[in-house]
Design a protein around this motif. Structure first.
Motif, mmCIF file in Angstrom:
data_model
loop_
_atom_site.group_PDB
_atom_site.id
_atom_site.type_symbol
_atom_site.label_atom_id
_atom_site.label_comp_id
_atom_site.label_asym_id
_atom_site.label_seq_id
_atom_site.Cartn_x
_atom_site.Cartn_y
_atom_site.Cartn_z
ATOM 1 N N TYR A 1 27.193 -27.586 -56.951
ATOM 2 C CA TYR A 1 26.744 -27.438 -58.332
ATOM 3 C C TYR A 1 25.945 -26.136 -58.505
ATOM 4 O O TYR A 1 25.010 -25.864 -57.768
ATOM 5 N N GLY A 2 26.364 -25.337 -59.467
ATOM 6 C CA GLY A 2 25.646 -24.108 -59.758
ATOM 7 C C GLY A 2 25.743 -23.056 -58.665
ATOM 8 O O GLY A 2 24.849 -22.207 -58.545
ATOM 9 N N CYS B 1 26.722 -31.994 -57.337
ATOM 10 C CA CYS B 1 25.272 -31.895 -57.206
ATOM 11 C C CYS B 1 24.865 -32.591 -55.903
ATOM 12 O O CYS B 1 25.725 -33.085 -55.156
ATOM 13 N N PHE B 2 23.582 -32.624 -55.603
ATOM 14 C CA PHE B 2 23.144 -33.326 -54.402
ATOM 15 C C PHE B 2 23.643 -34.764 -54.429
ATOM 16 O O PHE B 2 23.767 -35.386 -55.495
ATOM 17 N N TYR B 3 23.919 -35.293 -53.253
ATOM 18 C CA TYR B 3 24.416 -36.668 -53.159
ATOM 19 C C TYR B 3 23.337 -37.667 -53.579
ATOM 20 O O TYR B 3 22.229 -37.663 -53.040
ATOM 21 N N LEU B 4 23.700 -38.542 -54.481
ATOM 22 C CA LEU B 4 22.807 -39.634 -54.860
ATOM 23 C C LEU B 4 22.522 -40.514 -53.641
ATOM 24 O O LEU B 4 21.402 -41.007 -53.455
ATOM 25 N N GLY C 1 14.448 -26.240 -61.509
ATOM 26 C CA GLY C 1 15.242 -26.724 -62.645
ATOM 27 C C GLY C 1 16.711 -26.366 -62.571
ATOM 28 O O GLY C 1 17.434 -26.503 -63.562
ATOM 29 N N GLU C 2 17.175 -25.965 -61.390
ATOM 30 C CA GLU C 2 18.559 -25.508 -61.261
ATOM 31 C C GLU C 2 19.559 -26.647 -61.088
ATOM 32 O O GLU C 2 20.768 -26.417 -61.097
ATOM 33 N N LEU C 3 19.068 -27.882 -60.945
ATOM 34 C CA LEU C 3 19.954 -29.016 -60.664
ATOM 35 C C LEU C 3 19.806 -30.133 -61.698
ATOM 36 O O LEU C 3 20.170 -31.273 -61.448
ATOM 37 N N ALA C 4 19.303 -29.774 -62.865
ATOM 38 C CA ALA C 4 18.908 -30.800 -63.836
ATOM 39 C C ALA C 4 19.936 -31.081 -64.921
ATOM 40 O O ALA C 4 19.848 -32.112 -65.599
ATOM 41 N N ASP C 5 20.891 -30.194 -65.132
ATOM 42 C CA ASP C 5 21.832 -30.397 -66.236
ATOM 43 C C ASP C 5 22.842 -31.489 -65.899
ATOM 44 O O ASP C 5 23.487 -31.456 -64.845
#
Length: 281
Positions: A106-107, A140-143, A253-257
């Protein structure tokens, strides 16, 4: 009737690739599992197992010969991972592969705070120059990883501040990947940012884990210096940078969307942390 060309799935001995392989097997799809350790590969109907090492171009060309569609799960985290990825991509092009579905991050960016996201960007750049049709699945990071952040004393520690992360379940990433692999042509050239249904702080994650498990779980915000000091000697410098930047990327804040990529690809909502933990029982 022509026999369907098998889909090649890499990383099938791991958590994500194994999930994808099982989903394809459940659909009766012929596949090749291209893995470094064939003895560890899942035994699935309609699946052939071939030895493949990203760093060995000859093995890659042999494993991918005649393949149209390949799922490339990113390799193990090593200092030379980008070089291994480039070798794999070049060999895939040499083998005549039509399209490559790459599990990125992600990103992904050359300036991303999370250091390993920069590796993914470098891989994406090589893919873009390869001539292969590509689909980028940027998860994104793994839940699933959030509960693993809890230390033995019930505390999640790291310099994430009050930043939020739209972490995504591995089952949802696998379902999205399988959907693309089953009908890849409409997705060629697309980039999908895969997230969960919400962006949460690590404090909120700790509270959710506590509610689900009945144990005391809290979050302790650290300074960057404290984070490095607490992890000193546990790994090489590049890996320490990756660990700490996991948290600082959240703080930045780079992983919040939150995106709708998972429901668009899979036809169902993405799982929340509470749902994931309930599913685990």
């Amino acid at each position: 009737m022509d026999t369907p060309t098998p889909i090649v799935v890499t990383g099938a001995t791991g958590r994500l690739g194994g999930r994808v392989a099982r989903l394809l097997a459940d659909r009766g799809v012929p596949q090749r599992l291209a893995v470094r350790s064939p003895e560890r590969a899942p035994q699935l109907p309609g699946a052939d197992v071939l030895r493949c090492d990203y760093a060995d171009g000859d093995l890659v060309r042999s494993a991918l010969a005649g393949a149209e569609t390949v799922l490339m799960v990113s390799g193990s985290e090593t200092p030379d991972r980008v070089d291994q990825h480039r070798t794999f991509i070049d060999a895939a092009a040499d083998a005549g592969v039509d399209r490559l579905v790459y599990v990125s991050f992600y990103g992904a960016s050359p300036t991303a705070t999370f250091t390993l996201a920069r590796d993914h960007w470098a891989t994406e750049e090589h893919l873009r120059a390869s001539g292969l049709a590509t689909v980028l699945l940027r998860d994104c990071f793994y839940l699933d990883f959030l509960p693993e952040l809890v230390e033995a004393d019930g505390v999640i520690r790291g310099p994430a501040g009050q930043g939020r992360v739209a972490a995504v379940a591995q089952d949802d990433i696998a379902a999205a990947a399988a959907a693309v692999l089953l009908d890849p042509r409409p997705h060629e050239g697309a980039t999908y940012e895969l997230t969960g249904p919400e962006a949460i702080t690590l404090g909120e994650a700790a509270a959710t884990i506590a509610a689900a498990t009945g144990r005391s779980v809290t979050y302790e915000d650290q300074s960057v210096a404290e984070a490095y000091a607490g992890r000193a000697g546990q790994a090489q410098d590049w890996q320490l940078d990756a660990w700490v930047s996991t948290y600082t990327a959240i703080a930045a804040g780079e992983l919040a969307d939150v995106t709708d990529a998972v429901p668009r690809l899979t036809g169902r909502p993405a799982r929340s942390l509470a749902e994931l933990l309930a599913q685990r029982g």
